[in-house]
Design a protein around this motif. Structure first.
Motif, PDB file in Angstrom:
ATOM      1  N   TYR A  27      10.038   5.076  -6.630  1.00 19.90           N
ATOM      2  CA  TYR A  27       8.902   5.693  -5.947  1.00 19.90           C
ATOM      3  C   TYR A  27       9.425   6.947  -5.238  1.00 19.90           C
ATOM      4  O   TYR A  27      10.507   6.897  -4.643  1.00 19.90           O
ATOM      5  CB  TYR A  27       8.317   4.711  -4.923  1.00 19.90           C
ATOM      6  CG  TYR A  27       7.213   5.293  -4.072  1.00 19.90           C
ATOM      7  CD1 TYR A  27       5.906   5.354  -4.561  1.00 19.90           C
ATOM      8  CD2 TYR A  27       7.480   5.810  -2.801  1.00 19.90           C
ATOM      9  CE1 TYR A  27       4.887   5.897  -3.786  1.00 19.90           C
ATOM     10  CE2 TYR A  27       6.464   6.365  -2.025  1.00 19.90           C
ATOM     11  CZ  TYR A  27       5.174   6.412  -2.523  1.00 19.90           C
ATOM     12  OH  TYR A  27       4.164   6.963  -1.766  1.00 19.90           O
ATOM     13  N   PRO A  28       8.769   8.108  -5.332  1.00 22.10           N
ATOM     14  CA  PRO A  28       7.428   8.339  -5.861  1.00 22.10           C
ATOM     15  C   PRO A  28       7.378   8.829  -7.308  1.00 22.10           C
ATOM     16  O   PRO A  28       6.379   9.414  -7.717  1.00 22.10           O
ATOM     17  CB  PRO A  28       6.899   9.411  -4.913  1.00 22.10           C
ATOM     18  CG  PRO A  28       8.115  10.238  -4.590  1.00 22.10           C
ATOM     19  CD  PRO A  28       9.274   9.296  -4.596  1.00 22.10           C
TER      20      PRO A  28
ATOM     21  N   SER B 276       0.837  -1.211   0.000  1.00 23.65           N
ATOM     22  CA  SER B 276       0.000   0.000   0.000  1.00 23.65           C
ATOM     23  C   SER B 276       0.866   1.253   0.000  1.00 23.65           C
ATOM     24  O   SER B 276       2.051   1.212   0.343  1.00 23.65           O
ATOM     25  CB  SER B 276      -0.903   0.008   1.231  1.00 23.65           C
ATOM     26  OG  SER B 276      -0.111   0.157   2.406  1.00 23.65           O
ATOM     27  N   GLU B 277       0.242   2.380  -0.375  1.00 18.45           N
ATOM     28  CA  GLU B 277       0.930   3.669  -0.341  1.00 18.45           C
ATOM     29  C   GLU B 277       1.385   3.980   1.086  1.00 18.45           C
ATOM     30  O   GLU B 277       2.460   4.521   1.301  1.00 18.45           O
ATOM     31  CB  GLU B 277      -0.006   4.773  -0.844  1.00 18.45           C
ATOM     32  CG  GLU B 277      -0.285   4.755  -2.331  1.00 18.45           C
ATOM     33  CD  GLU B 277       0.843   5.374  -3.155  1.00 18.45           C
ATOM     34  OE1 GLU B 277       1.771   5.965  -2.563  1.00 18.45           O
ATOM     35  OE2 GLU B 277       0.793   5.248  -4.394  1.00 18.45           O
TER      36      GLU B 277
ATOM     37  N   LYS C  94       5.253   4.784   2.231  1.00 22.09           N
ATOM     38  CA  LYS C  94       5.667   6.012   2.912  1.00 22.09           C
ATOM     39  C   LYS C  94       6.307   5.723   4.258  1.00 22.09           C
ATOM     40  O   LYS C  94       7.207   6.432   4.706  1.00 22.09           O
ATOM     41  CB  LYS C  94       4.461   6.939   3.081  1.00 22.09           C
ATOM     42  CG  LYS C  94       3.992   7.560   1.771  1.00 22.09           C
ATOM     43  CD  LYS C  94       2.727   8.382   1.959  1.00 22.09           C
ATOM     44  CE  LYS C  94       2.256   8.954   0.618  1.00 22.09           C
ATOM     45  NZ  LYS C  94       0.960   9.643   0.738  1.00 22.09           N
TER      46      LYS C  94
ATOM     47  N   SER D 269       3.712   6.075  -9.372  1.00 19.80           N
ATOM     48  CA  SER D 269       2.807   5.690  -8.287  1.00 19.80           C
ATOM     49  C   SER D 269       2.765   4.175  -8.137  1.00 19.80           C
ATOM     50  O   SER D 269       3.135   3.432  -9.064  1.00 19.80           O
ATOM     51  CB  SER D 269       1.395   6.215  -8.563  1.00 19.80           C
ATOM     52  OG  SER D 269       0.809   5.500  -9.643  1.00 19.80           O
ATOM     53  N   LEU D 270       2.293   3.718  -6.994  1.00 18.59           N
ATOM     54  CA  LEU D 270       2.179   2.286  -6.744  1.00 18.59           C
ATOM     55  C   LEU D 270       1.249   1.626  -7.758  1.00 18.59           C
ATOM     56  O   LEU D 270       1.557   0.552  -8.297  1.00 18.59           O
ATOM     57  CB  LEU D 270       1.665   2.049  -5.318  1.00 18.59           C
ATOM     58  CG  LEU D 270       1.307   0.607  -4.936  1.00 18.59           C
ATOM     59  CD1 LEU D 270       2.505  -0.316  -5.097  1.00 18.59           C
ATOM     60  CD2 LEU D 270       0.765   0.550  -3.511  1.00 18.59           C
TER      61      LEU D 270
END
Length: 411
Positions: A59-60, A5-6, A10, A63-64
């Motif tokens: 990344y970034p 997941s994002e 992060k 995007s994922l």
């Protein structure tokens, strides 16, 4: 293993050794975290029985969701017998040979001084010309597939547009680019070899009149809404010294001794690679004493926002100066900054300054000397140059004063 997941991306922190976070949604897809914190999307797979790793993107930057889509697309290629990592390498090699990519590398080299011709005013002009006349037509093509006919066609098009001298300049830049490609062993033969200039080289004869000199000087006034510093100061010094525009624009404080009134230009900054001493008139010294010193910059006229480079905005500066330069509300016609150099030489000749003194001011090889004389006569004509340039500065000052008096009477 969970779905990547994002939030997890992060939250991922660097560790002493790189590690991977895998995705349960797409088998083999994940992100690799380096000890410096760089996060790179990867896909692990087997091709022809061997383990392979396909690097997708960082990344970034990507995007994922887009990275996951690329991983799925790569898996589709694998299923069809195509190795995505090998394909990527082939594409990279193909891109490396493209004209647009190589022009970018050439400009980087020129910016650093490799391949920069002292006759050029700025690497930005080289970049603009190559992008406009070469990259726009052949940018996506392999440099190996650009032919002599292609170069001739591009140059003919510029001439047909009514810009013969721009065609000559574009040709010189193209020739330099392909010579650089040859030096870097990218190509064996340049498509510019054996080609002549696309248009006759025009020798300018324009000498700026006294009235025009006064108008140009006034246009350089450092007043609000007018030209001023740095371009106005550069133009006035061009007028007073007769040096080339890059020699003035790239002037360094270390070259100046304002108390003695001397400007020493080293050989690595002159067109003929001969060092020269330019005596500064009282008017030139006054201008230079009024120039602000930018902290930590070696340049008298640093580029805006870049103290480590010198001013190079000639085109914008000249256009703005032309807006403020007129005689009886009529703009000056067809004059260039280089015309000021010719104007100084012509006026000094009219004032009986010996030709060899003028040639020394211009840092030419003295035309009136024989080859043997040049070898044995090492006198630099410092006093004679100083007297001549002060004579010229006094004349300029007189013209400016007279023009101001006429303007005051007309007001």
């Amino acid at each position: 293993m969970s779905v990547l997941s994002e939030l997890a991306l992060k939250a991922a922190k660097p560790e002493p050794k790189e590690y991977d976070i895998w995705d349960s949604k797409v088998k083999g897809f994940g992100v690799r975290v380096s000890p410096k914190g760089t996060k790179t999307f990867v896909l692990l797979y087997r091709f022809e029985g061997r383990p392979r790793r396909y690097t997708i993107a960082r990344y970034p930057d990507l995007s994922l969701a887009d990275a996951r889509d690329k991983a799925q697309a790569a898996k589709g290629k694998i299923a069809n017998g195509i190795d995505p990592q090998s394909e990527k390498k082939k594409e990279k090699r193909k891109l490396a040979d493209r004209v647009d990519a190589l022009v970018g590398q050439f400009i980087d080299a020129v910016r650093e001084g490799d391949g920069f011709d002292k006759k050029w005013d700025s690497w930005k002009l080289v970049e603009r010309s190559l992008k406009e006349y070469l990259v726009s037509q052949y940018g996506t093509r392999s440099v190996h597939h650009v032919t002599k006919a292609d170069i001739k066609s591009a140059l003919k098009r510029i001439v047909a547009m009514g810009h013969p001298q721009a065609a000559n300049t574009a040709f010189w830049y193209m020739r330099a680019f392909f010579n650089w490609c040859r030096k870097e062993d990218v190509i064996a033969v340049s498509p510019c070899d054996g080609l002549d200039n696309p248009a006759p080289i025009k020798t300018r004869e324009r000498v700026v009149s006294d009235a025009e000199l006064a108008a140009i000087w006034k246009g350089c006034e450092p007043a609000p809404d007018e030209v001023g510093y740095p371009f106005g100061s550069i133009v006035r010094l061009l007028m007073l010294t007769g040096q080339r525009r890059t020699e003035v624009a790239a002037m360094r404080w270390s070259e100046l001794d304002l108390d003695a009134g001397n400007w020493e230009i080293p050989g690595d900054r002159t067109k003929n690679e001969n060092a020269t001493m330019i005596p500064l008139s009282t008017l030139a010294i006054r201008i230079l004493r009024g120039v602000p010193k930018i902290k930590d910059s070696p340049f008298v006229f640093p580029a805006r926002g870049n103290k480590d480079s010198h001013f190079s905005g000639y085109a914008k500066g000249k256009k703005r100066l032309d807006d403020y330069t007129a005689i009886d509300d009529e703009p000056l016609e067809n004059w260039t900054l280089h015309d000021l150099r010719r104007t100084l030489a012509t006026n000094l000749g009219e004032r009986q300054v010996p030709p060899h003194v003028i040639e020394h001011i211009l840092n030419h090889s003295a035309a009136s000397m024989t080859g043997v004389s040049k070898i044995y006569n090492r006198y630099a004509y410092g006093k004679e140059k100083r007297d001549a340039l002060q004579l010229w500065a006094d004349h300029i000052e007189k013209l400016v004063k007279q023009a101001a008096e006429r303007d005051a009477l007309a007001a």
